[in-house]
Motif scaffolding. Structure first.
Motif, short mmCIF file in Angstrom:
data_model
loop_
_atom_site.label_atom_id
_atom_site.label_comp_id
_atom_site.label_asym_id
_atom_site.label_seq_id
_atom_site.Cartn_x
_atom_site.Cartn_y
_atom_site.Cartn_z
N VAL A 102 3.24 7.90 -8.78
CA VAL A 102 3.37 6.44 -8.74
C VAL A 102 1.98 5.86 -8.55
O VAL A 102 1.19 6.36 -7.77
CB VAL A 102 4.28 5.99 -7.57
N LYS A 103 1.69 4.79 -9.31
CA LYS A 103 0.42 4.09 -9.12
C LYS A 103 0.70 2.60 -8.96
O LYS A 103 1.64 2.07 -9.57
CB LYS A 103 -0.56 4.33 -10.27
N PHE A 104 -0.11 1.96 -8.14
CA PHE A 104 -0.02 0.52 -7.97
C PHE A 104 -1.27 0.00 -7.31
O PHE A 104 -2.01 0.75 -6.67
CB PHE A 104 1.24 0.10 -7.16
N ILE A 123 -2.55 5.93 -5.69
CA ILE A 123 -1.88 6.94 -6.49
C ILE A 123 -1.07 7.79 -5.52
O ILE A 123 -1.64 8.40 -4.60
CB ILE A 123 -2.88 7.86 -7.25
N LEU A 124 0.24 7.80 -5.67
CA LEU A 124 1.13 8.54 -4.78
C LEU A 124 1.79 9.68 -5.53
O LEU A 124 2.29 9.48 -6.65
CB LEU A 124 2.22 7.62 -4.22
N LEU A 125 1.81 10.85 -4.93
CA LEU A 125 2.57 11.99 -5.44
C LEU A 125 3.81 12.12 -4.58
O LEU A 125 3.70 12.16 -3.34
CB LEU A 125 1.75 13.27 -5.37
N LEU A 126 4.98 12.15 -5.21
CA LEU A 126 6.24 12.20 -4.48
C LEU A 126 6.83 13.60 -4.52
O LEU A 126 6.80 14.27 -5.56
CB LEU A 126 7.23 11.20 -5.07
N GLY A 127 7.38 14.02 -3.40
CA GLY A 127 8.07 15.30 -3.32
C GLY A 127 9.50 15.16 -3.81
O GLY A 127 9.96 14.05 -4.13
N PRO A 128 10.22 16.27 -3.87
CA PRO A 128 11.62 16.24 -4.34
C PRO A 128 12.52 15.32 -3.53
O PRO A 128 13.50 14.79 -4.04
CB PRO A 128 12.07 17.70 -4.19
N ASP A 129 12.17 15.10 -2.25
CA ASP A 129 12.98 14.21 -1.41
C ASP A 129 12.58 12.74 -1.53
O ASP A 129 13.13 11.88 -0.85
CB ASP A 129 12.93 14.66 0.05
N GLY A 134 1.20 13.30 -1.47
CA GLY A 134 -0.21 13.03 -1.69
C GLY A 134 -0.41 11.54 -1.89
O GLY A 134 0.35 10.90 -2.62
N ASP A 135 -1.40 10.99 -1.22
CA ASP A 135 -1.67 9.55 -1.25
C ASP A 135 -3.17 9.40 -1.46
O ASP A 135 -3.96 9.74 -0.57
CB ASP A 135 -1.23 8.96 0.09
N TYR A 136 -3.54 8.94 -2.64
CA TYR A 136 -4.96 8.85 -3.02
C TYR A 136 -5.32 7.39 -3.19
O TYR A 136 -4.77 6.70 -4.04
CB TYR A 136 -5.21 9.68 -4.28
N GLN A 137 -6.25 6.93 -2.37
CA GLN A 137 -6.59 5.51 -2.31
C GLN A 137 -8.03 5.31 -2.79
O GLN A 137 -8.94 5.96 -2.31
CB GLN A 137 -6.44 5.05 -0.87
N PHE A 138 -8.15 4.38 -3.73
CA PHE A 138 -9.46 4.01 -4.28
C PHE A 138 -9.69 2.54 -3.97
O PHE A 138 -8.88 1.68 -4.36
CB PHE A 138 -9.49 4.21 -5.80
N ILE A 139 -10.76 2.22 -3.26
CA ILE A 139 -11.11 0.82 -3.00
C ILE A 139 -11.88 0.36 -4.23
O ILE A 139 -12.94 0.90 -4.55
CB ILE A 139 -11.98 0.68 -1.73
N GLU A 140 -11.33 -0.64 -4.92
CA GLU A 140 -11.92 -1.07 -6.19
C GLU A 140 -12.74 -2.35 -6.05
O GLU A 140 -13.48 -2.70 -6.96
CB GLU A 140 -10.83 -1.25 -7.24
N GLY A 141 -12.55 -3.06 -5.01
CA GLY A 141 -13.30 -4.31 -4.87
C GLY A 141 -13.03 -4.99 -3.57
O GLY A 141 -12.25 -4.61 -2.78
#
Length: 141
Positions: A102-104, A123-129, A134-141
């Motif tokens: 998931v991205k937002f 950017i979120l990676l979701l498990g089967p549940d 995984g939660d990857y955060q990019f500060i863009e501005g």
């Protein structure tokens, strides 16, 4: 529930954690959203990366792993930006999903609803549940 509704709910709950003033509710929400061994990795803003490079550090990535570390990370951000009454976090409403990714974008805005002080890409990676692994955060501005 449609995919769009599910994504909106996920991003709303995610952003709400960072705005939550009650420590117990914040901890409970962290356990609901993230898996026990989830990682949150932050690529810091450019100015912080430049400072780290000037000190001899290579690629700077900040990481929190597991519920306790996530609680410290979220609480620290809350105390710095939200608790003083200056800012709130909000989703930009542009969530998209491809399989388990998931991205937002989110914004940190002044509490009065005015000026945008920061923008990030999540950017979120979701498990089967359905919880975040995984939660990857990019500060863009």
């Amino acid at each position: 529930m449609t995919v769009a509704t599910g994504l909106q709910d996920l991003t709303d709950r995610y952003v709400a954690v960072w705005n939550e003033p009650d420590a117990e509710r914040r901890r409970a929400a962290i356990r609901e959203l993230w898996s026990a061994d989830a990682v949150h990795a932050l690529q810091p803003p450019e100015d912080l990366r430049r400072t780290a490079q000037g000190l001899g550090f290579g690629r700077l990535v900040l990481e929190a792993r597991g519920h306790d570390a996530l609680d410290v990370r979220v609480t620290r951000a809350h105390e710095e930006f939200v608790a003083p009454g200056d800012y709130l976090f909000r989703s930009c409403g542009d969530a998209d999903r491809l399989h388990d990714v998931v991205k937002f974008h989110w914004e940190m805005t002044s509490r009065d609803g005015g000026e945008v002080a920061a923008v990030g890409l999540e950017i979120l990676l979701l498990g089967p549940d359905g919880r975040i692994t995984g939660d990857y955060q990019f500060i863009e501005g």
